[in-house]
Design a protein around this motif. Structure first.
Motif, mmCIF file in Angstrom:
data_model
loop_
_atom_site.group_PDB
_atom_site.id
_atom_site.type_symbol
_atom_site.label_atom_id
_atom_site.label_comp_id
_atom_site.label_asym_id
_atom_site.label_seq_id
_atom_site.Cartn_x
_atom_site.Cartn_y
_atom_site.Cartn_z
ATOM 1 N N SER A 28 0.848 -1.192 0.000
ATOM 2 C CA SER A 28 0.000 0.000 0.000
ATOM 3 C C SER A 28 0.885 1.245 0.000
ATOM 4 O O SER A 28 1.614 1.505 0.952
ATOM 5 N N ASP A 37 -3.342 7.432 -5.078
ATOM 6 C CA ASP A 37 -4.165 6.224 -4.940
ATOM 7 C C ASP A 37 -5.547 6.580 -4.364
ATOM 8 O O ASP A 37 -6.583 6.150 -4.885
ATOM 9 N N GLY A 42 -8.476 4.242 -4.923
ATOM 10 C CA GLY A 42 -7.778 2.971 -4.650
ATOM 11 C C GLY A 42 -7.332 2.218 -5.890
ATOM 12 O O GLY A 42 -6.995 1.024 -5.797
ATOM 13 N N ALA A 43 -7.295 2.870 -7.059
ATOM 14 C CA ALA A 43 -6.925 2.168 -8.296
ATOM 15 C C ALA A 43 -5.514 1.587 -8.224
ATOM 16 O O ALA A 43 -5.267 0.474 -8.702
ATOM 17 N N SER A 45 -3.682 0.699 -5.476
ATOM 18 C CA SER A 45 -3.620 -0.490 -4.604
ATOM 19 C C SER A 45 -4.304 -1.689 -5.251
ATOM 20 O O SER A 45 -3.872 -2.829 -5.080
ATOM 21 N N LYS A 46 -5.376 -1.416 -5.972
ATOM 22 C CA LYS A 46 -6.095 -2.524 -6.632
ATOM 23 C C LYS A 46 -5.197 -3.193 -7.682
ATOM 24 O O LYS A 46 -5.145 -4.429 -7.787
ATOM 25 N N GLU A 49 -2.748 -5.315 -5.971
ATOM 26 C CA GLU A 49 -3.418 -6.527 -5.500
ATOM 27 C C GLU A 49 -3.613 -7.532 -6.641
ATOM 28 O O GLU A 49 -3.415 -8.735 -6.481
ATOM 29 N N LEU A 50 -3.960 -6.996 -7.817
ATOM 30 C CA LEU A 50 -4.174 -7.861 -8.982
ATOM 31 C C LEU A 50 -2.872 -8.436 -9.545
ATOM 32 O O LEU A 50 -2.893 -9.324 -10.393
#
Ligand code: BES
Ligand code: ZN
Ligand code: ZN
Length: 503
Positions: A28, A37, A42-43, A45-46, A49-50
Motif C-alpha cells: 500500500s 491512490d 484505490g486504483a 492499490s487494486k 493486489e491484482l
C-alpha cells in the motif's frame, strides 16, 4: 523542454501525464503515490493486489483517470528494490519514463521527486538528476530528416513540472535543476557535433560551431590555430595526420578564467578526427561510417566549456581540440615515416590508423605551453578498449593517482562508470622504435595501454589522465540517459571535475 519545480499537491496537476512511483514489494503506497491512490479511489492499490503493478524497475503502468483528477493519465513508474535505488537510477528513470510517455497529445508532464521520499536521497540531487535524465533521454538528432509525417517522431515534451510537497525545498531544487540543465545542454551539444556526418562537420565547421558556442555562452575566449600557426609551432605530429586531406586542420583553444592569476588548473584535450579512414593503413569498409564520430573527444572538451561558462566555477580551465581528417590522399603520411612533435620528440609512424595519439601529442605539448597544471585528455583512441570493457565503462590511464581519483569521482557523480588500466613501466617496451624516439603502435596486445603509454612522455611529468572513450562514445540503442547515436560520455565528467576543483 521547460523544467520547473513547484510546491503543491500532485493530484491537482492538470498536466497531460502525471508520474508517480512505486518500489518493488510495497503493498500500500505512501506519500504522493498514496495520495494519488486515494484520489483515484484505490486504483493503484487494486492494481498491486491484482499483480498488474509490482514496482519492478523498468515497469510503467498507465491509469486513465476519467475525470477523477484534472490530469487524464497517471503513469506509475516501478523503482525496483529500494536498496538498489540511487541517483543514477533517478537519472535513468527520468529518461526512460519520458521516452515512454512521449507521444502526440503529451506535451506537459508532471512528476514527483523519485527517490527523495522513502529512498532518502537528497531532494536537490534528485531534481538535478531528473533534469539531466529528462533532457538527455529525450534527445534526438533529426537535422537531416525530412519533416516527417510520423506523429510519434514529431512529438515533443515541452514542459516538465517537478512537484514537491515541501515549499521550503523548492528554491534549492530549482537551482539544482538549472545545474542539470546546463550539464545536459552541453552534453546534447556534444552529441549534435558527434552525430553530424563528416561532410557537414569538417574541422573548419567544428571550429565554427565552437566559435558560435563561445560567442553565445559569454565568459569564454577562443583561438583557432591554422595550418601555418601549427607549422610555426613545430606541430609536426598533428600536421602529419592532416597531410592526407584536402580539409585544412584546425586547433581550437577555448579558455575560461574563474580565478585570479595566470595558467590553467585544468586543461582538457580532446581528439578531433572528424573522419578516420585509417589513412594509408586504411580501415575495412564495413562499419567505417562510425568514424564520423572520431571527434567525440574534441566535442566533449568544447561542449564542457559551455557548461563551465554557465556554472562559473572558481578555476581556470582551457580546452584544446586538435581537429583534422585522417585521409589517404596523395600527401598522406606513409608507414615508416618519421615526424617531429612540438617538444622535439621524434615519432616513427608504423600505422597511420593510430592517428589519434599523433594529434594529441602536439595538443598536450600546446596545453603545457599555455600553462596547464593538470591535463585530462579524452579520445576515441583504441578499438581495443571495447574488447576489454565493452560499452559499460570507459578506461582511465594516468601518471598521477591523485588526479585520476578526482576524475573518477567526477565521473561517478555523472553516472559514468570508469575502469583504471595499469601503466607499468614494462609496457614502455611496446613503443621502442629502431629509428626514432618512439613508435606510434605496439606489436602485440595491451592496445589501450600502448595508446596511453605513447601519450605519457608528452605530458612530461605534468599530472595527466587519459580517458579512452572509444567503447562508449556511440550507442546502438536508447538506454537510460544514453540515447541512440553519440552518447555524450565524458562531458559531464569534465564539467563535474571543474566544479569540484572550484568548490
Ligand atoms: N579511431 C580509432 C579507434 C576506434 C575504433 C574508435 C573503433 C571507435 C571505434 C583509432 O584511430 C584507431 O584506428 N586505432 C587503432 C590503433 C591501432 C592501429 C594501434 C585501432 O584501435 O585499431
Ligand atoms: Zn585510426
Ligand atoms: Zn581515430
Amino acid at each position: 523542454m521547460d523544467i520547473r519545480v513547484t510546491a503543491g499537491d500532485i493530484t491537482q496537476s492538470d498536466a497531460d501525464v502525471v508520474i508517480v512511483n512505486l518500489f518493488e514489494g510495497v503493498a500500500s503506497p505512501g506519500g504522493a503515490t498514496g495520495a494519488m491512490d486515494r484520489a483515484l479511489d484505490g486504483a493503484i492499490s487494486k492494481l498491486i493486489e491484482l499483480g498488474d503493478l509490482r514496482g519492478k524497475s523498468g515497469e510503467f503502468v498507465t491509469i486513465h483517470t476519467f475525470g477523477k483528477i484534472p490530469a487524464p493519465r497517471v503513469v506509475v513508474a516501478g523503482l525496483g528494490k529500494r536498496e538498489d535505488f540511487d541517483i543514477d537510477a533517478v537519472r535513468n528513470l527520468a529518461a526512460n519514463v519520458l521516452r515512454h510517455v512521449r507521444k502526440p497529445g503529451v506535451s506537459r508532464v508532471a512528476t514527483i521527486v523519485h527517490g527523495a521520499g522513502i529512498a532518502g536521497l537528497d531532494p536537490a540531487a534528485c531534481a538535478q538528476a531528473i533534469a539531466e535524465g529528462a533532457l538527455l533521454g529525450t534527445y534526438r538528432f533529426e537535422r537531416h530528416k525530412a519533416k516527417t509525417n510520423n506523429n510519434d517522431e514529431k512529438a515533443e515534451i515541452s514542459e516538465l513540472t517537478i512537484v514537491e510537497h515541501d515549499q521550503s525545498k523548492v528554491a534549492v531544487m530549482q537551482e539544482a535543476v538549472e545545474r542539470g540543465k546546463a550539464l545536459a545542454a552541453a552534453t546534447n551539444f556534444a552529441r549534435d557535433l558527434a552525430n553530424e556526418p563528416s561532410n557537414h562537420l569538417t574541422p573548419t565547421e567544428l571550429a565554427a560551431r565552437a566559435t558560435a558556442m563561445v560567442n553565445s555562452a559569454g565568459g569564454l575566449e577562443i583561438e583557432v590555430l591554422e595550418r601555418e600557426d601549427m607549422e610555426r609551432k613545430g606541430m609536426g605530429s598533428l600536421l602529419s595526420v592532416a597531410k592526407g586531406s584536402h580539409q585544412p586542420p584546425k586547433l581550437v583553444r577555448i579558455s575560461y578564467r574563474g580565478r585570479e592569476g595566470d595558467g590553467y588548473d585544468l586543461a582538457f584535450v580532446g581528439k578531433g578526427i572528424t573522419f578516420d579512414t585509417g589513412g594509408i593503413s586504411i580501415k575495412p569498409a564495413a562499419g567505417m561510417e562510425a568514424m564520423k564520430a572520431d571527434m567525440t573527444g574534441a566535442a566533449s572538451v568544447i561542449a564542457a566549456m559551455q557548461a563551465i561558462a554557465a556554472l562559473k566555477p572558481k578555476v581556470n580551465v582551457v580546452a584544446v581540440a586538435p581537429c583534422t581528417e585522417n585521409m589517404p590522399g596523395g600527401g598522406a603520411s606513409k608507414p615508416g615515416d618519421v615526424v617531429t612533435a612540438m617538444n622535439g620528440r621524434t615519432i616513427e609512424i608504423l600505422n597511420t590508423d593510430a592517428e589519434g595519439r599523433l594529434v594529441l601529442a602536439d595538443a598536450i605539448c600546446y596545453a603545457k605551453e599555455l600553462g596547464a597544471q593538470h591535463i585530462v585528455d579524452v579520445a576515441t583512441l583504441t578499438g581495443a578498449v571495447s574488447i576489454a570493457l565493452g560499452d559499460v565503462c570507459y578506461a582511465v590511464l594516468t601518471n598521477n593517482d591523485e588526479l585520476a581519483t578526482k576524475v573518477e569521482r567526477a565521473a561517478a557523480a555523472a553516472g559514468e562508470k570508469t575502469w583504471r588500466l595499469p601503466m607499468f613501466k614494462e609496457y614502455d617496451e611496446l613503443l621502442k622504435s629502431d629509428v626514432a624516439d618512439i613508435k606510434n603502435v605496439g606489436t602485440r596486445g595491451a592496445g589501450t595501454i600502448a595508446g596511453a603509454k605513447f601519450l605519457e612522455p608528452f605530458a612530461e611529468g605534468t599530472p595527466w589522465v587519459h580517458l579512452d572513450i572509444a567503447g562508449v562514445d556511440m550507442s546502438d540503442k536508447d538506454k537510460g540517459w544514453v540515447t541512440k547515436g553519440a552518447s555524450g560520455y565524458s562531458v559531464r565528467t569534465l564539467v563535474n571535475l571543474a566544479l569540484q576543483w572550484g568548490a
